[in-house]
Design an enzyme around this catalytic site. Structure first.
Site, PDB file in Angstrom:
ATOM      1  N   ASP A  84       7.949 -16.964   1.974  1.00  5.84           N
ATOM      2  CA  ASP A  84       8.089 -18.299   2.542  1.00  5.84           C
ATOM      3  C   ASP A  84       9.545 -18.696   2.860  1.00  5.84           C
ATOM      4  O   ASP A  84       9.861 -19.135   3.958  1.00  5.84           O
ATOM      5  CB  ASP A  84       7.473 -19.250   1.501  1.00  5.84           C
ATOM      6  CG  ASP A  84       7.417 -20.664   1.967  1.00  5.84           C
ATOM      7  OD1 ASP A  84       6.677 -20.906   2.931  1.00  5.84           O
ATOM      8  OD2 ASP A  84       8.126 -21.505   1.392  1.00  5.84           O
ATOM      9  N   ARG A 125       4.881 -18.204  -9.179  1.00  8.81           N
ATOM     10  CA  ARG A 125       5.476 -19.490  -9.579  1.00  8.81           C
ATOM     11  C   ARG A 125       4.687 -20.655  -9.013  1.00  8.81           C
ATOM     12  O   ARG A 125       4.494 -21.663  -9.661  1.00  8.81           O
ATOM     13  CB  ARG A 125       6.915 -19.564  -9.064  1.00  8.81           C
ATOM     14  CG  ARG A 125       7.933 -19.313 -10.148  1.00  8.81           C
ATOM     15  CD  ARG A 125       9.308 -19.655  -9.683  1.00  8.81           C
ATOM     16  NE  ARG A 125       9.721 -18.843  -8.559  1.00  8.81           N
ATOM     17  CZ  ARG A 125      10.827 -18.116  -8.517  1.00  8.81           C
ATOM     18  NH1 ARG A 125      11.636 -18.102  -9.541  1.00  8.81           N
ATOM     19  NH2 ARG A 125      11.145 -17.424  -7.457  1.00  8.81           N
ATOM     20  N   ASP A 178       3.115 -12.437  -3.907  1.00  7.39           N
ATOM     21  CA  ASP A 178       2.484 -13.736  -4.201  1.00  7.39           C
ATOM     22  C   ASP A 178       1.302 -14.066  -3.281  1.00  7.39           C
ATOM     23  O   ASP A 178       0.488 -14.919  -3.612  1.00  7.39           O
ATOM     24  CB  ASP A 178       3.517 -14.866  -4.091  1.00  7.39           C
ATOM     25  CG  ASP A 178       4.506 -14.837  -5.239  1.00  7.39           C
ATOM     26  OD1 ASP A 178       4.278 -14.082  -6.198  1.00  7.39           O
ATOM     27  OD2 ASP A 178       5.506 -15.576  -5.177  1.00  7.39           O
ATOM     28  N   GLY A 205      12.167 -11.760  -2.967  1.00 10.48           N
ATOM     29  CA  GLY A 205      11.649 -10.781  -3.926  1.00 10.48           C
ATOM     30  C   GLY A 205      11.096  -9.566  -3.190  1.00 10.48           C
ATOM     31  O   GLY A 205      10.440  -9.711  -2.164  1.00 10.48           O
ATOM     32  N   THR A 235       5.354 -10.081   0.268  1.00 18.19           N
ATOM     33  CA  THR A 235       5.466 -10.750  -1.035  1.00 18.19           C
ATOM     34  C   THR A 235       4.222 -10.468  -1.868  1.00 18.19           C
ATOM     35  O   THR A 235       3.107 -10.496  -1.327  1.00 18.19           O
ATOM     36  CB  THR A 235       5.658 -12.279  -0.891  1.00 18.19           C
ATOM     37  OG1 THR A 235       5.429 -12.902  -2.171  1.00 18.19           O
ATOM     38  CG2 THR A 235       4.715 -12.911   0.120  1.00 18.19           C
ATOM     39  N   ARG A 248      18.510 -12.955  -2.641  1.00 16.50           N
ATOM     40  CA  ARG A 248      18.196 -14.366  -2.375  1.00 16.50           C
ATOM     41  C   ARG A 248      19.554 -15.001  -2.070  1.00 16.50           C
ATOM     42  O   ARG A 248      20.384 -15.107  -2.962  1.00 16.50           O
ATOM     43  CB  ARG A 248      17.552 -15.010  -3.598  1.00 16.50           C
ATOM     44  CG  ARG A 248      16.220 -14.337  -4.003  1.00 16.50           C
ATOM     45  CD  ARG A 248      15.523 -15.130  -5.079  1.00 16.50           C
ATOM     46  NE  ARG A 248      14.451 -14.402  -5.728  1.00 16.50           N
ATOM     47  CZ  ARG A 248      13.192 -14.326  -5.269  1.00 16.50           C
ATOM     48  NH1 ARG A 248      12.858 -14.921  -4.159  1.00 16.50           N
ATOM     49  NH2 ARG A 248      12.281 -13.652  -5.948  1.00 16.50           N
ATOM     50  N   ASP A 283       1.133 -15.926  -0.733  1.00 16.52           N
ATOM     51  CA  ASP A 283       1.082 -17.390  -0.671  1.00 16.52           C
ATOM     52  C   ASP A 283       1.350 -17.945   0.727  1.00 16.52           C
ATOM     53  O   ASP A 283       1.695 -19.110   0.883  1.00 16.52           O
ATOM     54  CB  ASP A 283       2.087 -17.982  -1.673  1.00 16.52           C
ATOM     55  CG  ASP A 283       3.494 -17.493  -1.431  1.00 16.52           C
ATOM     56  OD1 ASP A 283       3.686 -16.554  -0.637  1.00 16.52           O
ATOM     57  OD2 ASP A 283       4.422 -18.047  -2.059  1.00 16.52           O
TER      58      ASP A 283
HETATM   59  O1  F6P Z   1       8.674 -12.452  -5.115  1.00 15.43           O
HETATM   60  C1  F6P Z   1       7.906 -13.418  -5.677  1.00 15.43           C
HETATM   61  C2  F6P Z   1       8.146 -13.441  -7.153  1.00 15.43           C
HETATM   62  O2  F6P Z   1       7.818 -12.186  -7.687  1.00 15.43           O
HETATM   63  C3  F6P Z   1       7.404 -14.533  -7.863  1.00 15.43           C
HETATM   64  O3  F6P Z   1       6.076 -14.223  -8.170  1.00 15.43           O
HETATM   65  C4  F6P Z   1       8.272 -14.720  -9.090  1.00 15.43           C
HETATM   66  O4  F6P Z   1       8.108 -16.012  -9.577  1.00 15.43           O
HETATM   67  C5  F6P Z   1       9.644 -14.506  -8.553  1.00 15.43           C
HETATM   68  O5  F6P Z   1       9.508 -13.682  -7.428  1.00 15.43           O
HETATM   69  C6  F6P Z   1      10.634 -13.890  -9.513  1.00 15.43           C
HETATM   70  O6  F6P Z   1      11.857 -13.751  -8.854  1.00 15.43           O
HETATM   71  P1  F6P Z   1      13.138 -13.017  -9.434  1.00 15.43           P
HETATM   72  O7  F6P Z   1      12.889 -11.554  -9.411  1.00 15.43           O
HETATM   73  O8  F6P Z   1      14.227 -13.410  -8.511  1.00 15.43           O
HETATM   74  O9  F6P Z   1      13.313 -13.511 -10.830  1.00 15.43           O
END
Ligand code: F6P
Length: 320
Positions: free
Chosen positions: A103, A171, A127, A11, A125, A72, A129
């Site tokens: 991560d 998440r 997050d 992300g 990120t 991804r 995390d």
């Molecule tokens: O990058 C982390 C994040 O923003 C999380 O907080 C979220 O759950 C996820 O990515 C959403 O990913 P995508 O944009 O691939 O739906």
């Protein structure tokens, strides 16, 4: 001349461009050549390599997202895809790779390092995390974006004397919910790391109403044990309060990075470039501990148990 490359993965996060800029200009300053790899590990597999100059990163620091693009990559997880990525690095004679991501991207970096590539990972990120570092690039901007949204929602919420459940990203991590919740004056913060006590939530909201509160803000992380929609419905059913649900979604991942994120990205990006001056095998994760930019062993950094600061929830309960 040493050749390194930089990619962004997973992300996106505000401040990634500032990090790419610092890596690029830091590497050039130290007389290395530097390539930008487009589209994360997908681009690594596909040979999406572009040599960067000082001007390649001009006018980029203030922009959200990542101009290198991100992805991804499922293919990178396969033995064939992974081998293609290694072959591509060999073809372009890249010795070292800077990976900016979360991560999952760090884990990909660790595998590359085991295969002999020098790797430096930067935490990018929203997050926040990765527990080896106090902050990741993008987190501060995302907190401020959520705060802005809470402010607007509070205005209309007060006018109508109603409450709002606001779903924020995360998440597996409640960091964004905790920081935005406390600084936005939320009555309730619900995070994935904690069980959900519906009785306590409803009691707090009713007591607030009895004290004359004009509105209620409930922050719910997307990965919480209850969905934000079910949480809102349950509160309405149990309390009769007028509630709305707002899912902030990807608005939280965009926007111009804050000064704090630009500072973090610039310091971390430069540190990454500097690490390649060492001749030895490099497998590092750059982080910030206190005010110090540090370089930890990547495997150890990934292994640090994810924690959260429970006292933030307690504080929010006391002062909201
Ligand atoms: O990058 C982390 C994040 O923003 C999380 O907080 C979220 O759950 C996820 O990515 C959403 O990913 P995508 O944009 O691939 O739906």
């Amino acid at each position: 001349m040493k050749k390194i490359a930089v990619l962004t993965s997973g992300g996106d996060a505000p401040g990634m461009n500032a990090a790419i800029r610092a890596v690029t200009r830091g590497a050039l300053y130290h007389k290395m050549s530097v390539y930008g790899i487009g589209r994360g590990f997908e681009g690594l597999i596909n040979g999406d390599f572009h040599e960067l100059e000082m001007s390649s990163v001009s006018d980029s620091m203030q922009r959200g997202g990542t101009w290198l693009k991100t992805a991804r990559s499922d293919r990178f997880m396969t033995p064939e895809g992974f081998q293609r990525a290694l072959d591509m690095l060999e073809t372009f004679e890249i010795e070292g790779l800077v990976i900016i991501g979360g991560d999952g991207s760090f884990r990909g970096g660790l595998e590359l390092s085991k295969a002999g590539i020098k790797v430096v990972a930067l935490p990018g990120t929203i997050d926040n995390d990765l527990s080896y570092t106090n902050y990741s690039i993008g987190f501060d901007t995302a907190v401020n974006t959520v705060l802005y949204a809470i402010g607007n929602i509070r205005d209309t919420s007060s006018s109508h004397e109603r409450g709002t459940v606001i779903e924020v990203m995360g998440r597996h991590s409640g960091a964004l919910a905790l920081y935005a919740g406390l600084t936005g004056g939320a009555e309730i913060i619900v995070i994935p790391e904690e069980t959900v006590d519906i009785n306590k939530i409803c009691k707090t909201l009713i007591q607030g109403k009895n004290r004359g509160k004009q509105h209620n803000i409930v922050i719910c992380a997307e990965g919480a044990a209850i969905t934000s929609s079910a949480l809102k419905d349950t509160i309405v059913e149990r309390t009769g309060l007028d509630m709305r649900l707002v899912i902030l979604g990807h608005i939280q991942r965009g926007g111009s990075p804050t000064a704090r994120d630009r500072m973090l990205a610039s310091r971390m990006g430069y540190k990454a470039a500097e690490l390649f001056l060492e001749e030895d095998k490099i497998c590092k994760a750059v982080g910030i501990q206190g005010e110090q930019i540090v370089a930890c062993d990547l495997e150890e950094a990934i292994g640090v148990k994810r924690t959260y600061d429970k006292s933030i929830i307690e504080l929010a309960e006391i002062i909201s």
